[in-house]
Design a protein around this motif. Structure first.
Motif, PDB file in Angstrom:
ATOM      1  N   LYS A  49       0.856  -1.183   0.000  1.00 55.82           N
ATOM      2  CA  LYS A  49       0.000   0.000   0.000  1.00 55.82           C
ATOM      3  C   LYS A  49       0.896   1.238   0.000  1.00 55.82           C
ATOM      4  O   LYS A  49       1.882   1.293   0.723  1.00 55.82           O
ATOM      5  N   LEU A  50       0.538   2.236  -0.816  1.00 53.36           N
ATOM      6  CA  LEU A  50       1.328   3.459  -0.928  1.00 53.36           C
ATOM      7  C   LEU A  50       0.644   4.587  -0.166  1.00 53.36           C
ATOM      8  O   LEU A  50      -0.563   4.801  -0.303  1.00 53.36           O
ATOM      9  N   LYS A  51       1.408   5.321   0.620  1.00 53.64           N
ATOM     10  CA  LYS A  51       0.857   6.453   1.350  1.00 53.64           C
ATOM     11  C   LYS A  51       0.655   7.647   0.414  1.00 53.64           C
ATOM     12  O   LYS A  51       1.374   7.807  -0.575  1.00 53.64           O
ATOM     13  N   ASP A  52      -0.317   8.495   0.748  1.00 49.14           N
ATOM     14  CA  ASP A  52      -0.606   9.669  -0.080  1.00 49.14           C
ATOM     15  C   ASP A  52       0.593  10.613  -0.140  1.00 49.14           C
ATOM     16  O   ASP A  52       0.876  11.222  -1.186  1.00 49.14           O
ATOM     17  N   SER A  53       1.300  10.749   0.966  1.00 47.02           N
ATOM     18  CA  SER A  53       2.470  11.639   0.989  1.00 47.02           C
ATOM     19  C   SER A  53       3.540  11.155   0.017  1.00 47.02           C
ATOM     20  O   SER A  53       4.233  11.959  -0.619  1.00 47.02           O
ATOM     21  N   LEU A  54       3.680   9.849  -0.125  1.00 45.50           N
ATOM     22  CA  LEU A  54       4.656   9.295  -1.060  1.00 45.50           C
ATOM     23  C   LEU A  54       4.215   9.543  -2.502  1.00 45.50           C
ATOM     24  O   LEU A  54       5.015   9.952  -3.353  1.00 45.50           O
ATOM     25  N   MET A  55       2.940   9.321  -2.780  1.00 52.40           N
ATOM     26  CA  MET A  55       2.447   9.477  -4.152  1.00 52.40           C
ATOM     27  C   MET A  55       2.565  10.925  -4.627  1.00 52.40           C
ATOM     28  O   MET A  55       2.841  11.178  -5.809  1.00 52.40           O
ATOM     29  N   SER A  56       2.383  11.869  -3.726  1.00 49.75           N
ATOM     30  CA  SER A  56       2.447  13.279  -4.121  1.00 49.75           C
ATOM     31  C   SER A  56       3.868  13.745  -4.430  1.00 49.75           C
ATOM     32  O   SER A  56       4.065  14.765  -5.100  1.00 49.75           O
ATOM     33  N   SER A  57       4.869  13.020  -3.962  1.00 50.52           N
ATOM     34  CA  SER A  57       6.263  13.436  -4.166  1.00 50.52           C
ATOM     35  C   SER A  57       6.967  12.645  -5.264  1.00 50.52           C
ATOM     36  O   SER A  57       8.161  12.826  -5.480  1.00 50.52           O
ATOM     37  N   VAL A  58       6.225  11.758  -5.959  1.00 50.77           N
ATOM     38  CA  VAL A  58       6.836  10.886  -6.968  1.00 50.77           C
ATOM     39  C   VAL A  58       6.543  11.432  -8.359  1.00 50.77           C
ATOM     40  O   VAL A  58       5.434  11.903  -8.635  1.00 50.77           O
ATOM     41  N   PHE A  59       7.560  11.390  -9.258  1.00 50.77           N
ATOM     42  CA  PHE A  59       7.408  11.833 -10.634  1.00 50.77           C
ATOM     43  C   PHE A  59       7.429  10.600 -11.541  1.00 50.77           C
ATOM     44  O   PHE A  59       8.388   9.824 -11.518  1.00 50.77           O
ATOM     45  N   PHE A  60       6.375  10.439 -12.337  1.00 46.18           N
ATOM     46  CA  PHE A  60       6.228   9.253 -13.183  1.00 46.18           C
ATOM     47  C   PHE A  60       6.686   9.554 -14.599  1.00 46.18           C
ATOM     48  O   PHE A  60       6.532  10.669 -15.110  1.00 46.18           O
ATOM     49  N   SER A  61       7.232   8.508 -15.248  1.00 44.61           N
ATOM     50  CA  SER A  61       7.619   8.573 -16.658  1.00 44.61           C
ATOM     51  C   SER A  61       6.822   7.531 -17.429  1.00 44.61           C
ATOM     52  O   SER A  61       6.645   6.395 -16.960  1.00 44.61           O
ATOM     53  N   GLN A  62       6.348   7.926 -18.629  1.00 41.39           N
ATOM     54  CA  GLN A  62       5.516   7.038 -19.433  1.00 41.39           C
ATOM     55  C   GLN A  62       6.389   6.020 -20.154  1.00 41.39           C
ATOM     56  O   GLN A  62       7.388   6.365 -20.786  1.00 41.39           O
ATOM     57  N   ALA A  63       5.980   4.736 -20.062  1.00 43.05           N
ATOM     58  CA  ALA A  63       6.665   3.657 -20.777  1.00 43.05           C
ATOM     59  C   ALA A  63       5.607   2.732 -21.354  1.00 43.05           C
ATOM     60  O   ALA A  63       5.044   1.902 -20.644  1.00 43.05           O
ATOM     61  N   LYS A  64       5.282   2.926 -22.643  1.00 43.83           N
ATOM     62  CA  LYS A  64       4.216   2.181 -23.305  1.00 43.83           C
ATOM     63  C   LYS A  64       2.905   2.366 -22.538  1.00 43.83           C
ATOM     64  O   LYS A  64       2.411   3.465 -22.397  1.00 43.83           O
ATOM     65  N   ASP A  65       2.340   1.278 -21.994  1.00 43.46           N
ATOM     66  CA  ASP A  65       1.057   1.373 -21.294  1.00 43.46           C
ATOM     67  C   ASP A  65       1.215   1.581 -19.794  1.00 43.46           C
ATOM     68  O   ASP A  65       0.222   1.596 -19.065  1.00 43.46           O
ATOM     69  N   ALA A  66       2.442   1.728 -19.325  1.00 42.96           N
ATOM     70  CA  ALA A  66       2.673   1.847 -17.882  1.00 42.96           C
ATOM     71  C   ALA A  66       3.378   3.160 -17.564  1.00 42.96           C
ATOM     72  O   ALA A  66       3.971   3.797 -18.442  1.00 42.96           O
ATOM     73  N   GLU A  67       3.286   3.542 -16.285  1.00 38.99           N
ATOM     74  CA  GLU A  67       4.011   4.705 -15.784  1.00 38.99           C
ATOM     75  C   GLU A  67       4.966   4.231 -14.694  1.00 38.99           C
ATOM     76  O   GLU A  67       4.568   3.487 -13.794  1.00 38.99           O
ATOM     77  N   LEU A  68       6.224   4.660 -14.786  1.00 33.15           N
ATOM     78  CA  LEU A  68       7.255   4.184 -13.880  1.00 33.15           C
ATOM     79  C   LEU A  68       7.849   5.353 -13.098  1.00 33.15           C
ATOM     80  O   LEU A  68       7.888   6.485 -13.581  1.00 33.15           O
ATOM     81  N   ALA A  69       8.302   5.045 -11.888  1.00 31.14           N
ATOM     82  CA  ALA A  69       8.941   6.068 -11.054  1.00 31.14           C
ATOM     83  C   ALA A  69       9.943   5.395 -10.134  1.00 31.14           C
ATOM     84  O   ALA A  69       9.820   4.215  -9.798  1.00 31.14           O
ATOM     85  N   TRP A  70      10.953   6.165  -9.726  1.00 24.29           N
ATOM     86  CA  TRP A  70      11.957   5.686  -8.760  1.00 24.29           C
ATOM     87  C   TRP A  70      11.494   6.114  -7.366  1.00 24.29           C
ATOM     88  O   TRP A  70      11.151   7.262  -7.135  1.00 24.29           O
ATOM     89  N   VAL A  71      11.484   5.158  -6.441  1.00 26.20           N
ATOM     90  CA  VAL A  71      10.991   5.424  -5.088  1.00 26.20           C
ATOM     91  C   VAL A  71      12.068   5.058  -4.083  1.00 26.20           C
ATOM     92  O   VAL A  71      12.638   3.957  -4.144  1.00 26.20           O
ATOM     93  N   ASP A  72      12.376   5.982  -3.175  1.00 24.66           N
ATOM     94  CA  ASP A  72      13.222   5.686  -2.020  1.00 24.66           C
ATOM     95  C   ASP A  72      12.304   5.651  -0.809  1.00 24.66           C
ATOM     96  O   ASP A  72      11.766   6.689  -0.388  1.00 24.66           O
TER      97      ASP A  72
END
Length: 739
Positions: free
Chosen positions: A602-625
């Motif tokens: 489960k992802l916390k809202d605070s984490l989701m708001s600070s993550v930047f996603f990149s589009q890769a075909k049908d998915a969106e990817l991001a680096w998370v610490d």
């Protein structure tokens, strides 16, 4: 397969209880069937309540009570709102099953677990589908598709294929029948080979069935022997499932003059017999190819019975001349007309009782099947009888009191509504001196009271008249429906017949009560069990599994001995490894996920708001610490209007991912994901005005920059430093998802 797959048995595991299972594919949860047993055990409901908030959709495999019996309760009492997927015959025949069950229970006891309105509300949720029709789910189920396939056993019976994003599939197939019957073709499970996961049952794993010809001959012999000695035959059948096979067989027997049955009577007795036959006539396209050809060529419908009399009550059955054969519901003899006829006919040695299916252990029919030589049995005889004497008087007294109380409440409400409208009138009347009311013909006392010194205008006698106040609201004058009703005038004879039918068909208008008497019923009649269940036997199940060859196997819905037998066969004969064959018990969870490094968090809202996603075909990817921890889950949830316990095991094992503080985050090298093909990149360069050509597998841009793929699969860019170099590099970077 990259999806997370989890399976939980809520009922119907290592026993013969009704099937009910929870299948989780990533975040989406299917409830596979929602059956209920003959005694309406609340243990099944409690197990469903623990996972109630997880259910996103329900898949129904057959229309009978053991496969969908608890659906009206879940909708009416617990407020279930998710879509229910079923074939068209399951939708129609399932309603007939539930109507007949409710009426059978209501006729003999105070039944309040669900109402007919709950049945209608439950079936309004059903999404009707056809065989081989692929349904794409939306919302949480994006990427999931479900497809029903013919399962035999009952009209509309379905095996479900669940697929995620075109990957390997999951097959749910229970209570199927591979053999062709009179009104149904066999199951098509053999064509669904090598599924990732197969969920199947072991109900008949140890059963050996007689040949169809021998079975039919045994039924004919039993019927003829009984009728020729002037005895009656009770054949216990279901409402709208297997009864179609039996009724078609018996009607064919009666049509055959050589059988000697034409001189005797045969009847179909249940609360919805007429509707069942009419629905069966309209569902020819769901039946065998032979029936479809007969209908297309000769317009002959096999369910246009010539000899079977349709009855809806015991009074209708009494009009059928004896000796007679009666197909009566329900098959477990726990309620309904079959139980009533068993009580009446069991003590007569000339009669016969034929049981056609094996219900769950503990019910009356199963007790008789397990001991066909039983001399007597003690059962509860439940009846609904009319009130008499003091009980009737007390009932009418309560009715009168309740009616008077209701009228008083209505009157108070009416007065309160009128008080607001009369406020202005009352104020005006208070300012004018009150006058004596003028009414009726003038009375002597009133005339004397008016005599005075001053001359008065002459008044004439008048009839009383009270002007009704017209009520108004925001929308004008309220409409009274009774003012617009058109009364139908019926002939005297027809009206009398209608009144008689109303009194016969509506016992609820007559005050009644339910009585329970324990009786010992002597069993002097001929008692036999002839298997008309329409399921594949143990040998056929094993042969089909050898053809299908599933990669993983979940075995459910069967006794412990039968389940273990099928598990051993799968391991030794099919060659499936021990960790790929599952036989869970009720409440146990099975993790059928193939990949070993897939986790659900489960992802916390605070984490989701600070993550930047990149589009890769049908998915969106991001680096998370971040870091993972297990939160303390709540132990209760709300179902309907009550708090119910939630499965802690289910909630606790989903960890929570929260972001690290910025002081602890270390930098990382950029990761390039989704490398493009050089041929596709050439088109991108051409659209941008850069000349690009292939030369020996190397893409040359403007004659000065070379792009090639190394042996390790990486893309390298070579050339002199210039403006074109940076343009080509920027275009190349744009093809990647960089995180």
């Amino acid at each position: 397969m990259t999806s997370i797959i989890k399976f939980t048995a809520l009922s119907g595991a290592h026993d013969e209880s009704p099937p009910c299972y929870l299948l989780q594919v990533d975040e989406f949860c299917f409830l596979l069937d929602c059956g209920w047993d003959e005694s309406f055990s609340m243990g099944i409901i409690e197990n469903i309540k623990r996972h109630f908030h997880q259910i996103d959709a329900i898949l129904l495999s057959h229309p009978d009570v053991p496969h969908l019996g608890s659906l009206p309760y879940l909708v009416g009492r617990l407020g279930l709102k998710c879509p229910v997927y079923a074939t068209i015959p399951i939708y129609k025949m399932g309603q007939m099953f539930m109507y007949d069950l409710y009426q059978s229970r209501h006729n003999s006891e105070e039944f309040d677990l669900f109402t007919l309105d709950d049945v209608d509300a439950a079936f309004d949720l059903i999404v009707q589908v056809k065989y081989s029709q692929t349904v794409q789910l939306k919302g949480k189920g994006h990427g999931l598709t479900i497809t029903p396939y013919a399962a035999g056993h009952m009209v509309g019976g379905a095996m479900w294929k669940i697929t995620k994003d075109g990957e390997e599939d999951i097959i749910y197939a229970i209570d199927y029948n591979h053999k062709k019957e009179r009104h149904l073709d066999g199951a098509v499970l053999e064509s669904l080979s090598r599924p990732h996961l197969l969920v199947t049952d072991a109900f008949n794993a140890l059963n050996v069935q007689a040949r169809r010809k021998e079975r039919d001959q045994a039924l004919l012999t039993n019927i003829l022997t009984t009728l020729r000695r002037d005895g009656n035959i009770l054949i216990a059948v279901d409402t709208a499932g297997r009864v179609l096979e039996l009724s078609q067989l018996l009607d064919q027997m009666w049509r055959n003059r050589e059988s000697g049955l034409c001189a005797y009577s045969i009847a179909l007795l249940n609360n919805v017999s007429y509707n069942v036959v009419e629905f069966a006539k309209s569902q020819v396209e769901w039946m065998s190819e032979k029936i479809m050809r007969m209908f297309e060529d000769n317009r002959s419908n096999p369910f246009q019975f010539k000899h079977i009399t349709l009855c809806h009550s015991l009074s209708d059955l009494a009009k059928v001349p004896e000796p007679k054969a009666v197909l009566a519901s329900v098959p477990d003899l726990e309620c309904g007309f079959s139980r009533d006829l068993f009580v009446q006919w069991a003590s007569n040695p000339r009669n016969s009782i034929i049981l056609t299916s094996r219900p769950a252990p503990g019910c009356l029919a199963r007790s008789l099947i397990d001991n066909l030589k039983m001399p007597s049995i003690e059962i509860e005889v439940r009846q609904r009888v009319c009130l008499e004497g003091e009980e009737l008087e007390a009932y009418w007294q309560r009715e009168r009191e309740e009616s008077m109380a209701a009228k008083a409440v209505d009157k108070e409400a009416e007065l309160s509504e009128d008080s607001d409208d009369e406020m202005e009138t009352d104020a005006a009347q208070n300012s004018v001196p009150a006058k004596a009311p003028k009414h009726d013909l003038m009375m002597v006392e009133e005339a004397k009271a008016r005599s005075s010194f001053f001359k008065q205008t002459k008044s004439y006698p008048m009839f009383p008249f009270k002007e009704e106040k017209v009520k108004w609201d925001d929308y004008g004058e309220p409409i009274r429906p009774e003012d617009y009703m058109i009364k139908e005038i019926l002939p005297v004879e027809e009206k009398q017949e209608t009144d008689a039918m109303d009194t016969a068909t509506e016992p609820s208008t007559v005050p009644t009560k339910c009585t329970v008497v324990t009786q010992t019923i002597p069993i002097r009649c001929s008692l036999s069990f002839i298997d008309f269940e329409g399921r594949s036997d143990g040998e056929s199940i094993k042969r089909i599994l050898s053809i299908v060859k599933p990669r993983q196997l979940v075995i459910i819905h069967g006794g412990t001995e039968a389940t273990n037998n099928l598990v051993e066969f799968s391991k030794k004969t099919l060659g499936i490894s021990n960790d790929k064959v599952f036989a869970p018990r009720v409440g146990e969870h099975v993790d059928a996920t193939t990949e070993s490094h897939i986790y659900q968090v489960k992802l916390k809202d605070s984490l989701m708001s600070s993550v930047f996603f990149s589009q890769a075909k049908d998915a969106e990817l991001a680096w998370v610490d971040g870091q993972i921890h297990f939160s303390s889950a709540t132990s209760k949830g709300v179902v309907g209007s009550k708090e119910v316990p939630v499965d802690k095991e289910e909630t606790d094992r989903v960890p929570v991912l929260e972001g690290l503080p910025t002081t602890q985050v270390r930098g990382h090298r950029s990761v390039f994901i989704n490398p493009p093909r050089l041929s596709d990149f050439k088109q991108v360069l051409t659209k941008s005005g850069i000349q690009a050509e292939f030369s020996g597998g190397v893409l040359v841009c403007n004659g000065i920059i070379a792009i090639k793929r190394t042996e390790a699969g990486k893309i390298s860019l070579e050339g002199s430093i210039c403006e074109d170099y940076y343009r080509v590099r920027q275009l190349l970077y744009e093809q990647f998802a960089i995180i």
